[in-house]
Design an enzyme around this catalytic site. Sequence first.
Site, short mmCIF file in Angstrom:
data_model
loop_
_atom_site.label_atom_id
_atom_site.label_comp_id
_atom_site.label_asym_id
_atom_site.label_seq_id
_atom_site.Cartn_x
_atom_site.Cartn_y
_atom_site.Cartn_z
N GLU A 16 0.81 -1.22 0.00
CA GLU A 16 0.00 0.00 0.00
C GLU A 16 0.85 1.27 0.00
O GLU A 16 0.44 2.29 -0.55
CB GLU A 16 -0.96 0.03 1.19
CG GLU A 16 -2.11 -0.97 1.09
CD GLU A 16 -1.75 -2.33 1.65
OE1 GLU A 16 -0.56 -2.57 1.98
OE2 GLU A 16 -2.66 -3.17 1.78
N PHE B 46 -11.70 -7.00 14.14
CA PHE B 46 -10.62 -7.50 13.30
C PHE B 46 -10.25 -6.44 12.26
O PHE B 46 -11.12 -5.91 11.58
CB PHE B 46 -11.05 -8.81 12.61
CG PHE B 46 -9.99 -9.33 11.68
CD1 PHE B 46 -8.74 -9.73 12.18
CD2 PHE B 46 -10.22 -9.43 10.32
CE1 PHE B 46 -7.76 -10.19 11.32
CE2 PHE B 46 -9.24 -9.89 9.46
CZ PHE B 46 -8.00 -10.28 9.96
N GLN B 47 -8.99 -6.15 12.16
CA GLN B 47 -8.46 -5.14 11.23
C GLN B 47 -9.07 -3.76 11.42
O GLN B 47 -9.20 -3.01 10.47
CB GLN B 47 -8.60 -5.62 9.77
CG GLN B 47 -7.70 -6.81 9.51
CD GLN B 47 -7.57 -7.15 8.04
OE1 GLN B 47 -8.48 -6.94 7.25
NE2 GLN B 47 -6.43 -7.72 7.67
N LYS C 121 -17.43 -0.65 5.85
CA LYS C 121 -17.92 -1.68 4.93
C LYS C 121 -19.43 -1.57 4.69
O LYS C 121 -19.89 -1.69 3.55
CB LYS C 121 -17.59 -3.07 5.50
CG LYS C 121 -17.93 -4.20 4.56
CD LYS C 121 -17.44 -5.55 5.10
CE LYS C 121 -17.58 -6.63 4.03
NZ LYS C 121 -17.07 -7.94 4.50
N MET D 183 24.39 8.26 1.48
CA MET D 183 24.22 9.57 2.12
C MET D 183 24.53 9.48 3.62
O MET D 183 25.14 10.39 4.19
CB MET D 183 22.81 10.09 1.89
CG MET D 183 22.59 11.52 2.33
SD MET D 183 23.77 12.64 1.57
CE MET D 183 22.80 13.29 0.21
C1 LIG Z 1 12.53 5.43 4.73
C2 LIG Z 1 13.85 6.04 5.03
N1 LIG Z 1 14.68 5.45 5.91
C3 LIG Z 1 15.89 6.00 6.18
C4 LIG Z 1 16.28 7.16 5.57
C5 LIG Z 1 17.62 7.78 5.90
N2 LIG Z 1 18.48 7.81 4.69
C6 LIG Z 1 18.60 8.89 3.92
S1 LIG Z 1 19.58 8.64 2.58
C7 LIG Z 1 19.88 7.07 3.05
C8 LIG Z 1 20.78 6.19 2.24
C9 LIG Z 1 20.18 5.75 0.98
O1 LIG Z 1 21.00 4.76 0.44
P1 LIG Z 1 20.85 4.37 -1.08
O2 LIG Z 1 19.45 4.09 -1.41
O3 LIG Z 1 21.83 3.29 -1.40
O4 LIG Z 1 21.25 5.71 -1.83
P2 LIG Z 1 22.67 6.45 -1.87
O5 LIG Z 1 22.68 7.50 -0.81
O6 LIG Z 1 23.72 5.44 -1.67
O7 LIG Z 1 22.70 7.05 -3.24
C10 LIG Z 1 19.22 6.75 4.24
C11 LIG Z 1 19.30 5.46 4.92
C12 LIG Z 1 15.37 7.75 4.67
N3 LIG Z 1 15.64 8.89 4.05
N4 LIG Z 1 14.18 7.16 4.40
#
Ligand SMILES: Cc1ncc(C[n+]2csc(CCOP(=O)(O)OP(=O)(O)O)c2C)c(N)n1
Lengths: 184, 571
Positions: free
Chosen positions: B48, B110-111, B160, B478
């Site tokens: 979802e 439920f749900q 529902k 990042m």
């Molecule tokens: C749902 C979610 N969880 C954690 C983060 C924190 N976060 C920001 S950038 C990142 C790394 C992303 O890694 P990747 O997809 O390999 O991209 P890259 O930065 O290596 O290009 C994380 C964990 C986020 N932005 N969103």
Amino acid sequence: MLQIISLLVENKPGSLMRITGLLSARAYNIESLTVARTLDPELSRMSIVVDVEPHLRSQVIKQMNKLINVLQATDLTDSPAVCRDMALMRIKAPLANRTAILKEAEIFGARVVDQSTEGFALEATGDPEKLDEFIDVMRGYGDIDVIRSGSVAVSLETKKLRLSPPVPRGGGNPAREEEPVESK
Amino acid sequence: MMSGARILLECLLRENVDCIFGYPGGVTLPLYDAMYDHAIRHVLVRHEQNACFAAEGYARSTGKVGVCCATSGPGATNLVTGLVDAMMDSIPVVALTGQVSTKLIGSDAFQEADTFGITRSCTKHNFLVKTIADLPQAIHEAFYIASSGRPGPVLVDIPKDVFQAQAHYSPVSSIHLPGYKVIVEGHAGQIRRAAQMMWDAERPLVYAGGGIVAADASAELRELVETLDTPAVTTLMGLGILPSAHPNFISMPGMHGSYAANMAMTQCDLLIALGTRFDDRVTGRLSAFAPKAKVIHVDIDPAEIGKNRAADLPIVGDVKKVLAKLNRNLKELAAEAGSKNESSRQSWGRQVREWKQEHPLTPEISQEEIKPQHLMREIDRLSGGRAIVASDVGQHQMWAAQFIRFDEPRLWLNSGGLGSMGFGLPAAIGAQFARPDKLVFAIVGDGGFQMSIPELATIVNHSLPVKIIIMNNGYLGMVRQWQELFYNNRLSAVELSSFPDVTKLAGAYGFKGRTVERPSELSSALEEAVREPGPYLLNVRVTPFENVYPMVPAGAAIHEMVLGPPQPVTA
Ligand SMILES: Cc1ncc(C[n+]2csc(CCOP(=O)(O)OP(=O)(O)O)c2C)c(N)n1
Ligand SMILES: [Mg+2]
């Protein structure tokens, strides 16, 4: 500082939740909140006192105004308004003190709503600070128990006392020239 | 007589909905039964969260309202991230959720989940429809609220038994929202004053954001920039509102913005903020942001004005209308007299061009390894400013924003305010449904891609020709960058080992995939992906330890940006 907000809201399920939720989501602390219907049963009037940094006051009002169920949010903190709070109080007092208590109550304009061998139940209405004082005075006479209503406030400026919706019913948003928004 | 489910579908038709992204369940059974022989297309996603992201992709790439649908309880809670995302970026989405029957509400059935309560803070507004009589009204109000004023997500929770109830359907003719105020026309006097300030400024700068996209105001923006002949920055949410090659455009400001953009922000004497909200990623340390500037702030949301930065001249209104009036006023001023600040304006223009030349955003390119910037440049070459690029969140997102050019709005789709990983791939799906003729790239990191893998099935199911480009650096790049720069390179929980073989992965779903590692293969591999009539999964192994620059460290002023990795000291 304490900010007094008056809200005119649609009387719909969830309206109250939206308002308190908005305040808590933005970390504003609610000091007191009262709600009751207006003459129009579809609308309610809320008076809310929040503890907020002075520079955030206009932001609180703007956020409130964004809520779909809020017809009007007004900041009454600095404008001419009457603010009242009610306290119900039980006081347990030895017989020797009772005349004095009744005297104080009379000076303050409080009413005795119940009395027993134990003491009195009093009802007092007033300006919130006045009420604080009264409660302090009563504390000197014995054990007390206080329940306060929280503030209700009414603006004394006619234009701020809008009892009907600010936009015509039936949707449509007439383009109106807004007043320039003040900057902080 | 019609069932509530059927009435809902009729209302959706009246709102011109052609496509719903959703996932069925117990309480939405009556709805899905009604869909069985109905014209509205339902796209079955695999989670979802992705229904909401896909609806956003649809909305972001077209401006129309995106629609998603989920069952009660877990279905509804799975929508939450997408709703917050749409809220943060002001994207019009209507989410429909099933609820347990009215008689069961409050019994921990439920749900059952308190969807109305849970989504209060992640929607512009939400509805719990308790009787079939209220259903059409709620649906049309939801679309109206989602798409008007400052757009945003609206959720309608439908029990529902409301789907099952029978009623006469009579189309709703008007909506009743007495507390919903949208100020469209800007204040004429304020606009005149704004035009005068612009005319009189010595170092004006246009700072335009996602509001220009929402208001469809790029033409008006361009006219303003050209009439004033002023430099202009656009935010991450606004990329494409000015053509990338426009001589006055100096790219994106903020944490990973261009040198020219951040210097211009810091030095300007008039900041013309249009449909933008002074986000902390743009302003850096607020007290040092644009310290010399008076601010004109145009926004449709009064609450944005003065929220982060006080406005010297606020204008509440639809930025398209306000800009049209501003342009008229400026033309009148121009006709009356030439600019009295001709020479300071020219030297300001020169200064900005110098900044742009001093530190342009130039892609790193190496013969041995693929640099991430090189990858983005190659995608840019194939896009030619015209492809839709849906990005995930991380380093790849910033490089894509820096190096891929967009010549129109609604091509660059990304999760700006929430920064939600897992956004890119489902957003690309939504965009491809909305604009089937467009070349659509999903640029994802190796981390974010793994949050979206289930949707490969959706892509194959509908033969969507989405080009999925994984910028694979082997890390949550990042986060790794921040650990390297601010936590003594103690790399904690950021290494992504066990990445799957993409040829096999795509093959398992029945389409083509490939990994490239050498710079020499890169352009041909991308071309092959684009030539492929169906979807394509391209895994590009890039240098693992590249960092995104320029970078404004947390808490610094934007002119204190770090332009590149520390250079070895030559003594
Ligand atoms: C749902 C979610 N969880 C954690 C983060 C924190 N976060 C920001 S950038 C990142 C790394 C992303 O890694 P990747 O997809 O390999 O991209 P890259 O930065 O290596 O290009 C994380 C964990 C986020 N932005 N969103
Ligand atoms: Mg990565």
